[in-house]
Design a protein around this motif. Structure first.
Motif, short mmCIF file in Angstrom:
data_model
loop_
_atom_site.label_atom_id
_atom_site.label_comp_id
_atom_site.label_asym_id
_atom_site.label_seq_id
_atom_site.Cartn_x
_atom_site.Cartn_y
_atom_site.Cartn_z
N GLY A 96 0.83 -1.21 0.00
CA GLY A 96 0.00 0.00 0.00
C GLY A 96 0.86 1.25 0.00
O GLY A 96 1.65 1.48 -0.90
N ASN A 97 0.72 2.05 1.07
CA ASN A 97 1.48 3.31 1.17
C ASN A 97 2.79 3.14 1.93
O ASN A 97 3.48 4.13 2.20
N ALA A 98 3.13 1.92 2.29
CA ALA A 98 4.30 1.68 3.15
C ALA A 98 5.45 1.06 2.36
O ALA A 98 5.26 0.20 1.51
N LEU A 99 6.64 1.53 2.68
CA LEU A 99 7.88 1.02 2.08
C LEU A 99 8.74 0.42 3.18
O LEU A 99 9.08 1.10 4.15
N GLY A 100 9.11 -0.84 3.01
CA GLY A 100 9.98 -1.47 3.99
C GLY A 100 9.33 -2.66 4.68
O GLY A 100 8.13 -2.90 4.56
N SER A 101 10.14 -3.37 5.41
CA SER A 101 9.69 -4.59 6.08
C SER A 101 8.72 -4.30 7.23
O SER A 101 8.88 -3.32 7.96
N LYS A 169 -2.17 -0.22 -4.85
CA LYS A 169 -2.96 -1.45 -4.92
C LYS A 169 -2.15 -2.58 -5.52
O LYS A 169 -2.42 -3.75 -5.30
N GLN A 170 -1.13 -2.20 -6.30
CA GLN A 170 -0.21 -3.19 -6.88
C GLN A 170 1.14 -3.16 -6.16
O GLN A 170 2.13 -3.66 -6.68
N ASN A 171 1.15 -2.54 -4.97
CA ASN A 171 2.36 -2.41 -4.16
C ASN A 171 3.49 -1.70 -4.92
O ASN A 171 4.66 -2.10 -4.85
N LEU A 172 3.08 -0.63 -5.64
CA LEU A 172 4.05 0.15 -6.40
C LEU A 172 3.87 1.65 -6.16
O LEU A 172 4.31 2.47 -6.99
N ALA A 173 3.26 2.02 -5.05
CA ALA A 173 3.00 3.43 -4.77
C ALA A 173 4.29 4.23 -4.67
O ALA A 173 4.36 5.38 -5.14
N TRP A 174 5.31 3.65 -4.08
CA TRP A 174 6.54 4.42 -3.87
C TRP A 174 7.28 4.67 -5.18
O TRP A 174 7.95 5.68 -5.33
N TYR A 175 7.15 3.79 -6.13
CA TYR A 175 7.71 4.06 -7.45
C TYR A 175 7.02 5.29 -8.05
O TYR A 175 7.66 6.17 -8.62
N THR A 209 -1.37 -0.79 -16.09
CA THR A 209 -2.06 0.51 -16.19
C THR A 209 -3.57 0.37 -16.29
O THR A 209 -4.30 1.25 -15.84
N THR A 210 -4.05 -0.73 -16.85
CA THR A 210 -5.50 -0.94 -16.92
C THR A 210 -6.08 -1.10 -15.53
O THR A 210 -7.09 -0.49 -15.18
N SER A 211 -5.42 -1.90 -14.70
CA SER A 211 -5.88 -2.09 -13.32
C SER A 211 -5.71 -0.80 -12.52
O SER A 211 -6.54 -0.46 -11.67
N TRP A 212 -4.65 -0.08 -12.82
CA TRP A 212 -4.40 1.21 -12.14
C TRP A 212 -5.52 2.20 -12.45
O TRP A 212 -6.04 2.88 -11.55
N LEU A 213 -5.93 2.29 -13.70
CA LEU A 213 -7.01 3.19 -14.09
C LEU A 213 -8.30 2.82 -13.37
O LEU A 213 -9.01 3.69 -12.87
N GLU A 220 -12.72 4.46 -1.57
CA GLU A 220 -11.96 4.33 -0.33
C GLU A 220 -10.73 5.23 -0.34
O GLU A 220 -10.26 5.67 0.72
N PHE A 221 -10.21 5.55 -1.51
CA PHE A 221 -9.01 6.37 -1.59
C PHE A 221 -9.29 7.80 -1.18
O PHE A 221 -8.47 8.45 -0.52
N ALA A 222 -10.43 8.34 -1.59
CA ALA A 222 -10.81 9.69 -1.17
C ALA A 222 -11.00 9.73 0.34
O ALA A 222 -10.62 10.70 1.00
#
Length: 276
Positions: A96-101, A169-175, A209-213, A220-222
């Motif tokens: 999600g929004n977290a980076l690291g173990s 949602k794809q565990n790529l928020a930090w990228y 990107t399709t899933s991202w869209l 829930e994000f708002a």
């Protein structure tokens, strides 16, 4: 005389019949014209409905504003930034929004606005060695939260932040976050467009990107953005970046940084908590 009168009467009768037939013919012509007009209107309405249906189908299946067009070729600068972010984050677990173990001893909460120039400065400088030294080693976990400060239009703020959350949602928020911060322009200059957000998505390694869209429409994000703002208010934060730090699972305290480019104060606090 009667014959003349009869002939005159017959002539008058014929004229009346002729006039009546002419009126009927005119009425029939008018009725036919009205019928044709109504049919044209109905046909026009039907065509309008068909056009609307076609537009809806295009939006749903590929022609709408949320459908990615052809992937634009990345410039050499973009390619360099992608490689830089991939080198920084590759192999580090995300959730999600977290980076690291999840077993990291220390948690740093980072409140940011993607158009905030100071957040960008921090991400491009002091944050990098913190990730390299502590997050990659499993000692530090960083959670990104949303706080509107630099972005003056609430709708733009929600749109840009949700774009990053949706990548989570794809565990790529930090990228997504780091690529955004490395490609900032002047805040509120209008550079944050749908095209800009989609281009960032195409730069994230492995992002569907399709899933991202599709994920971007998740209500829930708002709600998450509102919750983050309330948490920031409770902590007394009014600007970004703002930070809280503490032992993972324990109470978090407000962290007063000395510099956004020098990681020394952050490193000292992390090491102290890790040893506690």
């Amino acid at each position: 005389m009667s014959t003349v009168n009869d002939e005159q009467e017959l002539t008058r009768k014929q004229r009346r019949e002729q006039a009546r037939e002419q009126r009927k013919e005119a009425e029939r012509a008018a009725a036919a014209t009205e019928t044709r007009r109504r049919r044209l209107i109905q046909l026009g309405g039907a065509l309008g409905v068909v056009v609307v249906i076609i537009v809806v189908i295009l939006i749903a299946t590929g022609g709408g504003s949320k459908t990615p067009g052809p992937v634009k070729a990345h410039s050499s600068q973009e390619t360099k930034l992608v490689a830089e972010v991939n080198s920084l984050l590759g192999g580090i677990p995300e959730s999600g929004n977290a980076l690291g173990s999840t077993s990291a001893r220390v948690t740093l909460v980072y409140y940011g606005d993607l158009q905030c120039p100071f957040c960008g400065e921090f991400s491009r400088t002091a944050l990098t060695p913190l990730i390299q030294r502590f997050v990659r080693a499993g000692k530090l976990r960083i959670e990104y939260r949303n706080l509107e400060t630099a972005t003056h239009e609430p709708e733009v703020f929600r749109t840009q932040q949700i774009a990053a959350i949706a990548a989570g949602k794809q565990n790529l928020a930090w990228y997504y976050l780091e690529l955004f911060y490395r490609q900032q322009s002047q805040e509120n200059s209008g550079y944050v467009s749908e095209e800009f957000l989609r281009t960032l998505a195409t730069q994230v390694p492995g992002l569907n990107t399709t899933s991202w869209l599709a994920a971007r429409s998740n209500p829930e994000f708002a709600t998450q953005i509102t919750t983050d703002a309330q948490a920031a208010n409770n902590a007394g934060f009014t600007g970004t970046p703002s930070f809280q730090i503490g032992r993972t699972g324990g109470a978090l305290k407000k962290f007063e940084y000395e510099s956004l480019t020098d990681p020394a104060a952050f490193e000292k606090a992390i090491e102290s908590l890790a040893k506690a």
